[in-house]
Design a protein around this motif. Sequence first.
Motif, PDB file in Angstrom:
ATOM      1  N   LYS A  24     -10.322  24.677 -42.900  1.00 37.40           N
ATOM      2  CA  LYS A  24     -10.449  24.779 -44.343  1.00 37.40           C
ATOM      3  C   LYS A  24     -11.826  24.272 -44.740  1.00 37.40           C
ATOM      4  CE  LYS A  24      -9.439  25.170 -48.708  1.00 37.40           C
ATOM      5  NZ  LYS A  24      -9.250  26.479 -49.343  1.00 37.40           N
ATOM      6  N   HIS A  25     -12.645  25.191 -45.215  1.00 42.10           N
ATOM      7  CA  HIS A  25     -13.976  24.812 -45.675  1.00 42.10           C
ATOM      8  C   HIS A  25     -14.012  24.965 -47.184  1.00 42.10           C
ATOM      9  CE1 HIS A  25     -16.017  25.752 -41.551  1.00 42.10           C
ATOM     10  NE2 HIS A  25     -15.128  24.776 -41.499  1.00 42.10           N
ATOM     11  N   GLN A  39     -21.123  23.912 -46.913  1.00 42.98           N
ATOM     12  CA  GLN A  39     -19.683  23.897 -46.697  1.00 42.98           C
ATOM     13  C   GLN A  39     -19.226  22.472 -46.452  1.00 42.98           C
ATOM     14  OE1 GLN A  39     -17.708  26.563 -46.684  1.00 42.98           O
ATOM     15  NE2 GLN A  39     -19.240  28.200 -46.726  1.00 42.98           N
ATOM     16  N   ARG A  41     -16.631  20.754 -44.450  1.00 49.88           N
ATOM     17  CA  ARG A  41     -15.692  21.124 -43.390  1.00 49.88           C
ATOM     18  C   ARG A  41     -14.556  20.123 -43.373  1.00 49.88           C
ATOM     19  NH1 ARG A  41     -18.339  24.047 -39.281  1.00 49.88           N
ATOM     20  NH2 ARG A  41     -20.359  24.794 -40.030  1.00 49.88           N
ATOM     21  N   SER A  72      -2.558  22.921 -46.513  1.00 46.78           N
ATOM     22  CA  SER A  72      -2.815  24.277 -46.043  1.00 46.78           C
ATOM     23  C   SER A  72      -1.597  24.834 -45.325  1.00 46.78           C
ATOM     24  CB  SER A  72      -4.001  24.303 -45.084  1.00 46.78           C
ATOM     25  OG  SER A  72      -5.132  23.759 -45.689  1.00 46.78           O
ATOM     26  N   THR A  80      -9.025  28.527 -44.701  1.00 48.95           N
ATOM     27  CA  THR A  80     -10.111  29.474 -44.485  1.00 48.95           C
ATOM     28  C   THR A  80      -9.826  30.348 -43.270  1.00 48.95           C
ATOM     29  OG1 THR A  80     -11.540  27.714 -45.282  1.00 48.95           O
ATOM     30  CG2 THR A  80     -12.625  29.624 -44.312  1.00 48.95           C
TER      31      THR A  80
END
Lengths: 334, 340, 381
Positions: A24-25, A39, A41, A72, A80
């Motif tokens: 997930k960025h 980004q 990270r 997530s 992502t």
Amino acid sequence: MKRPWPRPDGDAGSALIEVRDLTKHFPIRSGVFGRTVGQIRAVDGVSFQVRRGETLALVGESGSGKTTAALSLLRLMEPTAGVVTFDGQNALTLDRPGLKRLRRKAQIIFQDPFASLNPRLTVGTMLREILHVHGLARGAAAEARVGELLALVGLHAADAMRYPHQFSGGQRQRIGIARALAVEPEFIIADEPVSALDVSVQAQVLNLLADLQRNLHLTYLFITHDLSVVRQIADRVAVMYLGRVVETGRCESLFESPRHPYTRALLAAVPVPEVRRTRSRVLLSGDIASPANPPPGCPFHPRCPHPDKDEICRTAVPGLRDVGGAGQAACHKA
Amino acid sequence: MSEAVLRIENLRTYFHSTDGPVRAVDGVSFELRPGETLGIVGESGCGKSITCLSVLRLIDPPGRIEPGSAIWLRDRNLMNEPEAALRQVRGNQVSMIFQEPLSSLNPVWTIGEQIAEAVRLHRKAGSAEARARAVEMLRLVGIPDPEQSVNSYPHQFSGGMRQRAMIAMALACDPAVLLADEPTTALDVTIQAQILELLANLQRTLGMAMIFVSHDLGVIAEIADRVIVMYAGQVVERGTTDELFRDPKHPYTEGLLRSIPRVTQKLRRLAVIPGSVPSPRSWPPACRFHPRCPYAWERCRSEAPPLAAHERAGRCWLDSEPERRVAGAWDALGGREAQA
Amino acid sequence: MNDMPERSGEIRHRALRLLMALIPGLAHLRQGHTHAGLSLLGLALSMITVSIFANERIQATFTAGRLDYWVALLTLAVTLGLTWVVSGVSSRHRLDARVGGSQWAIAWLGFKQNRVAMLGLYLMIALYLATLLGPFLTGYEPSVIGDIAATRHLPPSVEHLMGTDKFGRDVFTRVLYGARISLSIGFIAVTISITLGTAIGAVSGYFGGAVDTVLMRLVDTLISFPRLVLLITVIALFEPSLLIVIVVLGFTLWPSTARIVRGEVLSLREREFILAARALGLNSPRIILRHIVPNVLGPVIVAATLGLGNIILIEAGLSYLGFSVPLPTPTWGNIINDGREAMLQAWWVTTFPGLAIVITVVAFNLVGDGLRDALDPRLRT
């Protein structure tokens, strides 16, 4: 305690959740047009599995990405990249009805018992709404079920008439647990469920979670920064640092013989409420790097106290490798 | 043992509202000796932070330190000092660090300016001298590259660095007493270890006395020489760290120690203190712990136990009837757990 | 037999019960709720007084065939009925309400302790009641011009409480009827603006992204228009009428509410109970309606109350300029305008409607401030 829902299919010990290369960025935007300039990270290629009936603890300090990973997993945040398999199904490609089904199987308990309950709804209204939305019970049946749920978490049926602010922190956390249990899930993510509670109340909630797991055959993903709690409640542990899993293993062996230098330092840093002993403490220097700008190579190398630290640590990202027992560590020198 | 630097006698801090007084701190006494660390441990609402603020007389209305309380700083009773004299004490002889370093630092001034301000104020130092002191202090608390960092703003520091800067600010005037109110609670465990180590080292080199307030018994065990345990606005137990952790006298301390999970071993089942922390609006009558106590009997419900004047004391009737401390009382609580 | 004393006690008890059922507020007074009891009693008494004094006009309702008479009659009946119902119901359920303690109940307890705000609330209620009861409170017609020579510019007296204007019309009657316009425009326009504002603000804040950008740019555009110029332009383009004024005010005032709501929603969206609702599979409309909107109502109600005062001022300004409801319908603004030329000879023509505006706006602001304090989430968890 009676078991109000059937035992889930599948053998205990088989994988219920399989996470592969979860990433997930968050884009860092800047300027008038919101150009992406970098980004964060938050989660950077995380893999683990949670087996039926067990408790996996995801441990890490702030900025390690443990909460992002968990959110997530439930698609409360869209990852992502990566694959999340829930009970054999890819959770990341579910359509809307599929997602609703997932949310009956997987639930979450939050850290802050004050922010996690809607102050305008009585406990009963809140629980009845969930039963209604998922078509689980209506009318008198819903009423009875609300009473059952409250009893399950050690509250009284009469508490259904009260508002969240009329409860203490520990009781609110019980209400949060009842809310998660309302849909009869198999799997519960507990995100720091006791860190906001008073010390004398934490044990109540930890014991309750353990009892519920035993009686309702629940699977837990337990997210925490508190290693003492992990030791008490987890079967297996995954230690995260800067968006990566740096060590996993069975709880006992990880605590008795940590392999990754970060795990070692983390364990040594936990203060123990016992008569003072002279402890050989590995003090880490410096702070956790920012996930917006992680160091190259091993993310831990700038703080690593390992005596054999060398060029490869600074250049190559170590992958998880078997280190004996059922454990794995992401360290070139382990 | 030398004369105490700070002696609190019968401190009572009440908050007055239309529904009657909230007795946040209700008759607390203790003393702090030069160079020692006194740990104050307790849960939310037990009055530990209010005690700290009361020492500096930083209680605003509707709060009030009730008459009859005494705060002796060496031979001055701060209760009798005017506000101007108190300002000379605060940040100079007695300084304080807080839980949230970000909200305790002013975001519009650099770290260096904030440290220098206290030095200029209390030490009548010139600005160059104050700045030099700021750099020296930043070096002392282990902030890398202090000549540069002195020009940084608080938001440019990480949480651990901010707490170090707060400590530098608090110690800049060589206080005799440092009040530390949960200074590591907001920090990650590896950073907490650094700060604890730093405070212990600074105390060794600078020789100040420290009051360390925390809810975390582990942190207290690590840093304190002597400990007082607070519950419901009162001191319920007092002793050296070793005594207290080896052989707790008060059932509350005992319960806490039995209910905390340990990183060193897995317990079969955590003991549980039933119920929840009482509200300062209505402390339970008689012994304030009796509704949650596994040993409680008639006397505990009708008569408030005193705290003996000894160095080692517990506010509990078990002191006079030790045979009532039966083994297994905590395990028998299993059934009551649910009603909490 | 000891039957007798028991029976007389029984009778006395029954008589008391009957009395409490008959006289509103008595039950509250007996329970020690002096404030509530006196309010109910006072309200009932004033309604009864009105019915006695306006007896003829009440009877005229059935023959006059005028809507405002019917409204007044209905108001009289409903208010009187409500005092009894409230008296009966709430005296019995009072204790339960205190135990229940929803956020609204707590806010009400807080509001009640604010004496100034309660004064504002009483004024507000009195204003609305007086407006609705209008035809029963005065013996004159607002727009009928009588013998000008005999009745022109009469100073305040028992017959004409606020004197008469240059056409010999009773100023009290005109102020009373003018209140209808001011208060109803305020009420309806605020209802339109907070409904729109809440809906748009909630959607904008909850969904964010492109939806948010588009809606908020719209808000920016509307807010940056000089409102009075916009109002005058729109009203100049169309025939000025009550409807146009209401619509224009309602549709120009929602952006500020939308902004407040959006801000609240943005912070609410981060609260874990919203995340929990999503985790439980609730859909967006349900989350917005049940979990977000009730939590932003506090600031919205405050904005609405303060907005009401504001709208009444704007309307008064517009009608003073002649851009509002056409003559001869009285509004506070055009009464003042009428009396403008004769301000020195007949001060009462401008003073009383002016006072009415001041009292009304102050009352709404007092209530608004009281609500803000009572609903402030920072004061409790």
